[in-house]
Every structure is written in C-alpha cells, then in structure tokens.
Design a protein around this motif. Structure first.
Motif, PDB file in Angstrom:
ATOM      1  N   ALA A 234     -64.436 -38.614  36.656  1.00 33.98           N
ATOM      2  CA  ALA A 234     -63.608 -37.452  36.337  1.00 33.98           C
ATOM      3  C   ALA A 234     -62.192 -37.869  35.957  1.00 33.98           C
ATOM      4  N   LEU A 235     -62.018 -39.107  35.507  1.00 31.40           N
ATOM      5  CA  LEU A 235     -60.691 -39.592  35.115  1.00 31.40           C
ATOM      6  C   LEU A 235     -60.091 -38.757  33.994  1.00 31.40           C
ATOM      7  N   VAL A 308     -62.779 -31.193  41.165  1.00 28.99           N
ATOM      8  CA  VAL A 308     -62.428 -31.682  39.826  1.00 28.99           C
ATOM      9  C   VAL A 308     -63.538 -31.339  38.826  1.00 28.99           C
ATOM     10  N   ASP A 309     -64.781 -31.262  39.288  1.00 28.96           N
ATOM     11  CA  ASP A 309     -65.860 -30.822  38.399  1.00 28.96           C
ATOM     12  C   ASP A 309     -65.618 -29.401  37.928  1.00 28.96           C
ATOM     13  N   GLY A 310     -65.235 -28.522  38.851  1.00 30.39           N
ATOM     14  CA  GLY A 310     -64.945 -27.141  38.470  1.00 30.39           C
ATOM     15  C   GLY A 310     -63.794 -27.050  37.494  1.00 30.39           C
ATOM     16  N   ALA A 311     -62.747 -27.861  37.706  1.00 34.08           N
ATOM     17  CA  ALA A 311     -61.603 -27.864  36.794  1.00 34.08           C
ATOM     18  C   ALA A 311     -62.005 -28.366  35.413  1.00 34.08           C
ATOM     19  N   LEU A 312     -62.861 -29.377  35.367  1.00 28.88           N
ATOM     20  CA  LEU A 312     -63.297 -29.919  34.069  1.00 28.88           C
ATOM     21  C   LEU A 312     -64.128 -28.910  33.299  1.00 28.88           C
ATOM     22  N   LEU A 374     -65.508 -23.813  42.909  1.00 23.80           N
ATOM     23  CA  LEU A 374     -64.939 -22.541  42.463  1.00 23.80           C
ATOM     24  C   LEU A 374     -63.408 -22.592  42.460  1.00 23.80           C
ATOM     25  N   ALA A 375     -62.829 -23.250  43.459  1.00 22.89           N
ATOM     26  CA  ALA A 375     -61.369 -23.347  43.537  1.00 22.89           C
ATOM     27  C   ALA A 375     -60.801 -24.141  42.362  1.00 22.89           C
ATOM     28  N   GLY A 376     -61.451 -25.260  42.014  1.00 23.73           N
ATOM     29  CA  GLY A 376     -60.989 -26.055  40.876  1.00 23.73           C
ATOM     30  C   GLY A 376     -61.084 -25.290  39.571  1.00 23.73           C
TER      31      GLY A 376
END
Length: 390
Positions: A234-235, A308-312, A374-376
């Motif tokens: 997730a860099l 970080v997955d959710g943000a991506l 969900l938060a990301g």
C-alpha cells in the motif's frame, strides 16, 4: 575463436576421472552480433563506438531448445547532454538536456526522461509511439514492478533509499512494527504488552495513548510478516517514489509523459494525511472491534492494513471517476484499477474466511478490520486530501 593452439588432452589438463569421456569447451567473452546466429555460452555485448546506438543483449533458443545469446544494435538509452539556452527539448536521437523545464516544440512529440552515462537525469522529445530505442519497449518489465510490494527491490540498494524517501510515513510505520516485535519478544523486561496494548478498561484511567500504540506489538512472526507485506503493498497511498523501471522509463505517471509507456498513477496523499489515516483507523478499529468483548486485548497493525485498503479504494475510484487517467494518458488504467481492487478484495476475503474457519473466535479482529476499512474509506471521502501533485 578456435585455432588449434591448445591441445584438448589429459596430458595437458590432467585426468581426474580415468576412463571417462572429456570435452573441452571454449567460452566466448563477446556475444555474436550476426543476424541469425547466437552464442551458446554466457557472454557480454561489445561497446558501441557510435553515441546514438548501443548493443543490447537478448536471449534466444536454438532449434533443438538450447538457450543462447546474441547482441543487437538499438538506439542508446544513455543520453548525451547538450547545452543551450533554448526552451525546447532536443529531438535528435540520443541527445537530451538537463533543463527539466524544457518543452516539446512539436505537438506530435512526447517529452521523455533519459539518463546520461553518469546517471544524471535529462529530458528529450520524440514522436509518440517511437519508444523502442528509448527504453519504452519494457512493458512486461514495467508490469512486473507495478505491485508496490516490489518497489524496494527494483534496483537495490538505491530503490530502498528512494522508497524510504518517497514514502516516509509508511516505511517509518513498518520500522516501528519490526522494532516493537523484537522488543516484545527479546526484551520482555520492558513489558511492552502491559503499557502499549489496547485494553478498553484502561480508557477509564485516561490511558488514551493505547488507541495509537498497539500496532507495534505482534505476538508471532507470521502475524508480523503478513502485516508488513500488506503495508508495503500500500505504498502508493503516500506516493510513488521517484524511480525508473528501466533507463528512461519513469515509474510515476506525469502529464508530459509518453503515451506508450506503462506507468504508475500517483494518487498519494502525502505524509501528513497518511499519518492522519493511521490515527483514525487505529482508534476506530480498536473502539468498534471491542464492542462485543469489552475486555479483549488488542495488538497488531492489521487495523492499519485494512484502513489503508479502504483509503486506496476511495482514492482510485475518485481518480477514475474524475477522468484523470485520460488527462495523464495512462494506458489501460481501468484494468489496472480492477487489479488493484482485486488485491484488496483478496485481503478481505482471506480475513473473513479465517474468521469463519475459526468458528467466530476471532470476531474482535474481524470487526476491527472491517471498521478500519470503512474508516479509511470515509476519511478520503470526507477530508478529500489532494492527490499526487495536487
């Protein structure tokens, strides 16, 4: 070249295995450059005396399936820097300028990155689609390096430095996880479990730091390695390092980059926003994950991994929805997007399957992971951090 001066005999070379058949081989130091022929032993290519061209080594197969090597002439990927006060980039093959601000004089040309023989970056212009001599025929190699997990190994040791410099928040986070694991398991007198783990009843005593410190603790090596691989993959959340897949081919997509080049879209939100995402998903995952089990002891960086997955997911969806892939001329970005989503979906499926196979015993972990995911996602949608170069 075999001229018969050396006699292939046991008298000359000795006979370590009497009565066995021996074969003498001549190892060529220079690969053949003739079309249709190849050298069956490892060899190197000659040095070109023409600055516009160089010899490139390629692997072939003979008719009976034996691997061999040959050299073919191609346009030089190492540029020759030219000086001048003009505002346009050179268009002559093999020539480039160290002025990054230069532009292409013709609208039919595309600005490209090269390197001089001493490794200095320079820029040139050439017609769109004409990339075989500029290192642009490396599509398969570029696709191999698309996974951020592999970026640190692209050009060791320089690639590690570039990744650490371009993704400081995530690499620092990874280093803290490794340091925490060793202290937890090999310096137990520090009692990190007692002071850094998230334990909900301690919130009543005002120990709020536990919301943000439990990520450094991992009970076993497998747990640590899985989370580290997840984080390194997730860099791109923080940014794409200033690296090259091959000479002249930048990893990061740019507005004036070549259309024929496979590149990595820079959706990174930078150091400050990545740290903010970490803080939000850590707290959110710990609090929601312990609703059903108030006395659970929470450790590990898994919440951050799913955060970080959710943000991506949110970043790439907005990037695609805004049509930025067309502005940056990114080839097949839709397929790249679904590949990225597929990797994230794989992480989620594995986590759910592990929970189901455990008979629901890991409910705390699964709830924390989904809450962090969900938060990301919500952080990006609500805050709308600037992506890439803004």
């Amino acid at each position: 070249v075999v001229d018969g001066q050396v006699n292939c005999s046991a008298a000359l070379f000795g006979d370590p295995m009497p009565m066995g058949v021996k074969v003498c081989k001549c190892y060529a130091s220079i690969c053949t450059t003739d079309i249709g022929t190849c050298t069956p032993e490892p060899c190197t290519c000659p040095t070109s005396r023409e600055p516009e061209f160089e010899w490139g080594k390629k692997t072939l197969m003979t008719g009976d399936g034996i691997k061999c090597w040959a050299c073919e002439k191609k346009r030089a990927t190492a540029g020759i820097a030219v000086t001048g006060n003009g505002s346009f980039c050179p268009t002559q093959i093999g020539r480039c300028t160290t002025k990054r601000s230069c532009k292409c004089e013709s609208s039919q040309d595309s600005k490209r990155i090269m390197k001089t023989k001493d490794g200095t970056k320079c820029w040139t212009c050439s017609p769109i689609g004409e990339g075989s001599g500029m290192g642009m025929d490396s599509g398969q190699k570029a696709m191999f390096w698309m996974l951020p997990l592999l970026w640190p190994f692209m050009d060791l040791p320089n690639s590690i430095y570039e990744v650490m410099n371009g993704c400081r928040a995530i690499t620092t986070f990874v280093a803290l996880c490794i340091a925490g694991f060793f202290c937890q398991n090999f310096a137990q007198f520090l009692r990190l479990d007692r002071f850094l783990s998230f334990y909900a009843p301690c919130m009543k005593k005002g120990e709020f730091w536990r919301l943000f410190t439990y990520f450094v603790l991992h009970s076993d090596l497998q747990h640590l390695c899985v989370n580290l691989f997840h984080l390194l993959d997730a860099l791109d959340l923080e940014g794409v390092p200033d690296m090259e897949v091959s000479p002249g081919v930048a990893l990061r997509c740019t507005r004036d980059g070549p259309m024929a080049s496979i590149c990595y879209p820079d959706v990174g939100i930078g150091f400050n926003h990545v740290v903010a995402v970490f803080a939000v998903v850590l707290a959110y995952g710990a609090l929601l994950g312990t609703i059903k089990n108030f006395g659970a002891l929470v450790q590990g960086a898994s919440s951050v991994c799913f955060g970080v997955d959710g943000a991506l997911i949110a970043l790439y969806a907005m990037f695609l929805g805004a049509g930025l892939d067309q502005q940056l001329k990114i080839p097949e970005f839709g397929a790249f997007f679904w590949m990225r989503i597929g990797i994230i979906a794989f992480h989620i499926i594995i986590d759910v399957v592990q929970s189901l196979c455990g008979g629901g015993k890991d409910t705390v972990g699964t709830m924390a992971h989904m809450a962090s995911l969900l938060a990301g996602f919500c952080y990006v949608i609500v805050v709308l951090p600037p992506m890439g170069d803004g």
